[in-house]
Design a protein around this motif. Structure first.
Motif, PDB file in Angstrom:
ATOM      1  N   GLN A  46       0.817  -1.213   0.000  1.00  0.00           N
ATOM      2  CA  GLN A  46       0.000   0.000   0.000  1.00  0.00           C
ATOM      3  C   GLN A  46       0.853   1.267   0.000  1.00  0.00           C
ATOM      4  O   GLN A  46       0.332   2.373  -0.103  1.00  0.00           O
ATOM      5  N   GLY A  47       2.155   1.095   0.153  1.00  0.00           N
ATOM      6  CA  GLY A  47       3.063   2.240   0.117  1.00  0.00           C
ATOM      7  C   GLY A  47       3.013   3.112   1.352  1.00  0.00           C
ATOM      8  O   GLY A  47       3.295   4.305   1.278  1.00  0.00           O
ATOM      9  N   VAL A  48       2.670   2.507   2.508  1.00  0.00           N
ATOM     10  CA  VAL A  48       2.562   3.296   3.735  1.00  0.00           C
ATOM     11  C   VAL A  48       3.175   2.574   4.924  1.00  0.00           C
ATOM     12  O   VAL A  48       3.314   1.360   4.930  1.00  0.00           O
ATOM     13  N   GLU A  49       3.490   3.380   5.911  1.00  0.00           N
ATOM     14  CA  GLU A  49       3.755   2.880   7.251  1.00  0.00           C
ATOM     15  C   GLU A  49       2.734   3.562   8.132  1.00  0.00           C
ATOM     16  O   GLU A  49       2.478   4.764   7.989  1.00  0.00           O
ATOM     17  N   GLU A  50       2.108   2.792   9.017  1.00  0.00           N
ATOM     18  CA  GLU A  50       1.073   3.350   9.872  1.00  0.00           C
ATOM     19  C   GLU A  50       1.424   3.181  11.333  1.00  0.00           C
ATOM     20  O   GLU A  50       2.142   2.249  11.705  1.00  0.00           O
ATOM     21  N   VAL A  51       0.900   4.096  12.132  1.00  0.00           N
ATOM     22  CA  VAL A  51       0.985   4.006  13.577  1.00  0.00           C
ATOM     23  C   VAL A  51      -0.407   4.307  14.099  1.00  0.00           C
ATOM     24  O   VAL A  51      -1.031   5.289  13.692  1.00  0.00           O
TER      25      VAL A  51
END
Length: 141
Positions: A46-51
């Motif tokens: 998805q092309g993301v890093e999430e927190v």
């Protein structure tokens, strides 16, 4: 768009906030909420890093782009930081997508895909929801 049976979300799963500097945003939200993140995940597909920060039964999701050509990277380039999407929990993803299709809502995801935390997700185009990108989330069983 035509009328259809409602999709009946069970809760707001999270509000996704696009940020240019994920680490700085984590420090800011952590200090202001007086809390530590409850989940962190990198999703290359998805092309993301999430927190995630828990807020009651929901989350605030900080999303950082893994590159400028990802969906969140393009969002940040055109709109800057801010609310990216609202995510609603549903009990039956397939049924929810079928109802949205029947109502003529344009879908970003024609079929569900893997989300973070072991969830199943799908996005509906903002044009179907008065300019708001909507994510549907089905929790793992």
């Amino acid at each position: 768009m035509t009328a259809a049976l409602p999709i009946v979300p069970t809760a707001i799963d999270h509000v996704g906030i696009a940020v240019t500097d994920l680490e700085a945003a984590v420090r800011t939200y952590g200090a202001l909420f007086g809390a530590e993140p409850v989940h962190r995940e990198r999703m290359d597909d998805q092309g993301v890093e999430e927190v995630l920060f828990r807020v009651g039964e929901s989350y605030v999701q900080l999303v950082g782009a893994l590159g400028p050509e990802t969906p969140v990277g393009r969002f940040l380039a055109t709109r800057g930081e801010g609310v990216h999407h609202v995510a609603y929990r549903v009990k039956d993803m397939a049924a929810a997508l079928k109802k949205l299709r029947a109502a003529g809502v344009p879908l970003v995801d024609e079929s569900p895909r893997r989300g973070s935390r072991g969830t199943t997700i799908a996005f509906a185009h903002p044009s179907g929801f008065r300019g708001v990108l909507i994510e549907l989330v089905q929790e793992a069983s």
